[in-house]
Design a protein around this motif. Sequence first.
Motif, PDB file in Angstrom:
ATOM      1  N   ALA A 122       0.828  -1.213   0.000  1.00 11.79           N
ATOM      2  CA  ALA A 122       0.000   0.000   0.000  1.00 11.79           C
ATOM      3  C   ALA A 122       0.859   1.257   0.000  1.00 11.79           C
ATOM      4  CB  ALA A 122      -0.929  -0.018   1.212  1.00 11.79           C
ATOM      5  N   GLU A 123       1.898   1.255   0.825  1.00 14.90           N
ATOM      6  CA  GLU A 123       2.750   2.441   0.912  1.00 14.90           C
ATOM      7  C   GLU A 123       3.492   2.702  -0.393  1.00 14.90           C
ATOM      8  OE1 GLU A 123       6.673   4.051   3.380  1.00 14.90           O
ATOM      9  OE2 GLU A 123       5.540   2.317   4.132  1.00 14.90           O
ATOM     10  N   TYR A 124       4.110   1.671  -0.952  1.00 15.67           N
ATOM     11  CA  TYR A 124       4.931   1.879  -2.141  1.00 15.67           C
ATOM     12  C   TYR A 124       4.081   2.016  -3.407  1.00 15.67           C
ATOM     13  CZ  TYR A 124       9.015   1.220   0.730  1.00 15.67           C
ATOM     14  OH  TYR A 124       9.985   1.385   1.692  1.00 15.67           O
ATOM     15  N   THR A 125       2.903   1.440  -3.407  1.00 19.33           N
ATOM     16  CA  THR A 125       1.996   1.657  -4.540  1.00 19.33           C
ATOM     17  C   THR A 125       1.498   3.092  -4.539  1.00 19.33           C
ATOM     18  OG1 THR A 125       1.290  -0.658  -4.627  1.00 19.33           O
ATOM     19  CG2 THR A 125      -0.190   0.959  -5.602  1.00 19.33           C
ATOM     20  N   ALA A 126       1.237   3.644  -3.353  1.00 12.26           N
ATOM     21  CA  ALA A 126       0.830   5.053  -3.269  1.00 12.26           C
ATOM     22  C   ALA A 126       1.923   5.958  -3.834  1.00 12.26           C
ATOM     23  CB  ALA A 126       0.521   5.418  -1.817  1.00 12.26           C
ATOM     24  N   ARG A 127       3.160   5.633  -3.554  1.00 12.53           N
ATOM     25  CA  ARG A 127       4.264   6.420  -4.110  1.00 12.53           C
ATOM     26  C   ARG A 127       4.319   6.300  -5.628  1.00 12.53           C
ATOM     27  NH1 ARG A 127       9.597   5.102  -0.590  1.00 12.53           N
ATOM     28  NH2 ARG A 127      10.548   5.922  -2.513  1.00 12.53           N
ATOM     29  N   ALA A 128       4.175   5.069  -6.133  1.00 15.50           N
ATOM     30  CA  ALA A 128       4.233   4.857  -7.578  1.00 15.50           C
ATOM     31  C   ALA A 128       3.073   5.562  -8.283  1.00 15.50           C
ATOM     32  CB  ALA A 128       4.205   3.363  -7.882  1.00 15.50           C
ATOM     33  N   LYS A 129       1.886   5.514  -7.697  1.00 14.77           N
ATOM     34  CA  LYS A 129       0.728   6.192  -8.288  1.00 14.77           C
ATOM     35  C   LYS A 129       0.971   7.694  -8.364  1.00 14.77           C
ATOM     36  CE  LYS A 129      -3.202   3.169  -7.251  1.00 14.77           C
ATOM     37  NZ  LYS A 129      -4.468   3.043  -6.482  1.00 14.77           N
ATOM     38  N   ARG A 130       1.476   8.259  -7.283  1.00 13.30           N
ATOM     39  CA  ARG A 130       1.704   9.702  -7.249  1.00 13.30           C
ATOM     40  C   ARG A 130       2.743  10.110  -8.293  1.00 13.30           C
ATOM     41  NH1 ARG A 130       4.419  13.973  -5.143  1.00 13.30           N
ATOM     42  NH2 ARG A 130       3.113  15.660  -4.308  1.00 13.30           N
TER      43      ARG A 130
END
Length: 376
Positions: A316-324
């Motif tokens: 969840a944390e690293y996907t949020a970064r990738a999405k942003r």
Amino acid sequence: MNKLCRELGIEYPIFAFSHCRDVVAAVSRAGGMGVLGIVAMSPEEIDIELRWLEENSGGRPYGVDIVAPVHTADRDAGLSDGEGMQERLEAMIPKEHREYAEQLMRRYDVPPLPESNGHKDWTTAGFTAAGGEEQIDVVLEHEHGLLVSALGPPPAWLVDRAHERGTKVGALVGKAHQAARNVELGVDVIICQSYEAAAHTGEIGGMVLVPDVVDAAGDVPVLAAGGIGSGRQMAAAMSLGAQGVWTGSIWLTCREAPAEPHEVERLLRMKSTDTVRSKSQTGKPNRQIRTAWTEAWDDPAGPGALPMPLQYMLYAEYTARAKRAGVQELVGGPVGQVVSRMTKVQSAKDIVFGMVEEYLETLQRMSAQLEALTEG
């Protein structure tokens, strides 16, 4: 259409799992049963969503999907108090796993989230024992037709409390012996989820699994799940002994779904082979979009996925970064192999009616074949 439909007060044995209340309400209004997934919601959010469904489902029944995993990091560590759970779980994530994720971010030039975003809670409360019970308490305060345990057998106390309220209980299974165990617990509906399905799924294909589970379940009705998105597939499932179908992926591209246009276009282009069964999202086998993230965590040279919910916290944390950062190569999500048949955007109502129409046409075609055989 059959006994199960009559018992649940619905017209068609089409069950639609979605995290989106608009999809759930639309399917229920169309005569099926929408089922809301609440794993990522707080108790307050669940209360709001279920109140909305009660007001917007046209008086039709809807269902609620929870998770009740037997083994998670908090359960195995004996953590039953929700206070400070986030910090205690974060402390369980090994440095090598976090560094492995950071290396992947650097490879794709994904920057950290800005400090202004503040501290984020990357735990899905429904995966933990304390959070899951808080969710269930709120769910049981509402009137709905079906309460489904999506990951593990429902606790006996949950079955009893639901039955006291007149709510039927369902459970997802991936093996015949799991179906038999749930029947012993008093579960009213078995959802047989095959290898083709999205999210947490087993290793057995539907053509083998469905009849095995139907036989193991005895008089308890079975819904077929996995690779079902059309009337022909529905007819195949019913011919194997299922009394209905449990669908999920096909609602990701319907008009009511909240997906961004670029996400919808991506799904419409995908083939079945663009999905993979991987532990990289939640720590348990989960069918999802094949991405650089799944490839990295499935690599034998890597540290391997962490147990639930620790792996999800990383995801969840690293996907949020990738999405942003707009790095779509790292952004995935659950979807089943039926994605290859998701080729256009339709309303949820049109999907329901289209499935029913094709199902009836299939039955007519099979009846004609039977007549031809008997005449010969």
